[in-house]
Design an enzyme around this catalytic site. Sequence first.
Site, PDB file in Angstrom:
ATOM      1  N   LYS A 195       7.539 -18.096  -9.918  1.00  0.00           N
ATOM      2  CA  LYS A 195       7.022 -17.038 -10.543  1.00  0.00           C
ATOM      3  C   LYS A 195       5.952 -17.447 -11.328  1.00  0.00           C
ATOM      4  O   LYS A 195       5.767 -18.248 -12.003  1.00  0.00           O
ATOM      5  CB  LYS A 195       8.003 -16.268 -11.557  1.00  0.00           C
ATOM      6  CG  LYS A 195       7.684 -15.133 -12.081  1.00  0.00           C
ATOM      7  CD  LYS A 195       8.829 -14.396 -13.030  1.00  0.00           C
ATOM      8  CE  LYS A 195       8.134 -13.164 -13.716  1.00  0.00           C
ATOM      9  NZ  LYS A 195       9.029 -12.912 -14.884  1.00  0.00           N
ATOM     10  N   ASN A 208       0.676  -1.203  -0.021  1.00  0.00           N
ATOM     11  CA  ASN A 208      -0.018   0.155   0.182  1.00  0.00           C
ATOM     12  C   ASN A 208       0.795   1.227  -0.123  1.00  0.00           C
ATOM     13  O   ASN A 208       2.194   0.979  -0.161  1.00  0.00           O
ATOM     14  CB  ASN A 208      -0.939  -0.013   1.121  1.00  0.00           C
ATOM     15  CG  ASN A 208      -0.296  -0.043   2.505  1.00  0.00           C
ATOM     16  OD1 ASN A 208       0.526   0.765   2.910  1.00  0.00           O
ATOM     17  ND2 ASN A 208      -0.196  -1.041   3.157  1.00  0.00           N
TER      18      ASN A 208
END
Length: 398
Positions: free
Chosen positions: A283, A204
């Site tokens: 990944k 954030n």
Amino acid sequence: MNVLLAVSGGIAAYKSAELVRLLRKQGAAVRVVMTRSAMEFVRPLTFQALSGNPVHSELLDADEENAMGHITLARWADLMIIAPATANIIAKCSHGLTDDLLTTLYLAATCPVYIAPAMNQAMWNKAVTQENIQKLKSYGVTVIGPGQGDQACGETGFGRMSEPVEISQRLLGKPIAQCLQGLKVLISAGPTREPLDPVRYLTNRSSGKMGYALAGAALNAGAQVTLVSGPVQLAAPLNIEVIGVETAAQMYAAVISKAPEYDIYIGAAAVADYSPAAAQSEKIKKQAEQIALTLQKTRDILAEVAQLEHRPFTVGFAAETHNLEQYAQDKLARKNLDMIAANWVGRDLGGFESDQNALQVFWENGRSTLAMTDKNQLSAQLISLIAERLYEKRQLKT
Ligand code: C5P
């Protein structure tokens, strides 16, 4: 700095006793004048003991006038503060009436004059009171407050006298020195990173500036400070222990293991509320048109600190885009906090990435508004408020 404190007759007079203590702690010399009705609320002896000076109350008392006449007293003052200032005193001062020592001193004073109004919300909102206030402002008087909240009369609204710590800071312009001497303060700061795979994460906009500024302010106030910090681009002040963490789970573990040894916990971190249910060990490849992300709620660090048997004085933050007060009050109660500091986010002013912020602070039966300023100043004010509440809570317990 010589401060002339004028106390008029309102229930908030008891708060002025604390104001004397704070002003003296910061090196000011304080002399107190009281109206007759103020003496019905608090005895002069209290102010005499706290100020270290005799209290003045009579205009035409030969003994008092010999010791220090009203003109001498007015000349002595570098600033005058009327706290609490009742509707009656405000009306008298705005019209230049001088039928007692307090109002005579107001007229005789050549120094800056401040007033901290305190009255029932209906009396404050009455047009004549507002007119009197405007008049005093136009004469150069600085008005501090009043705040909003529960009142002694059982009503709610504007009219509460501002908190002593806020008044003393407005008067002397400096935070209370060393108010956390000997105490241990734990602060969490910054964002968390919740990994999706080895190269990606959810995070954030928190910069950590507020938490780091609070750590500096707590250190300046004499505390021993530990900062549990998410990844930020900030250097911690010297003499602060920093525990670096990345995820909400790591922050939880660090804070919960430390908290019982601390006097104060301030949860200033923007902890992820949800974390990927299972981070991929490899990944994630770009193949499917859409992929779904399952998120798991994280543990609420703040609420769990507040549940600890040996819990510190627990302070939370609430960053809100709407219904600020309602959500803040709800968190205060639901998470069982001692205090919550709420600020707007997603607006133009202050907040997450800014150097500035404004805070609305709530605690049981009280509140204070800390106006927009840089995060260092704001932190010093919040630390003073925390210290005041902490000592009040400890006093109530003993
Ligand atoms: O409930 P909400 O996340 O809005 O509350 C914000 C407050 O709770 C902040 O003080 C934040 O540091 C704390 N918090 C926490 N653990 C979480 C989420 C929020 O300590 N998992």
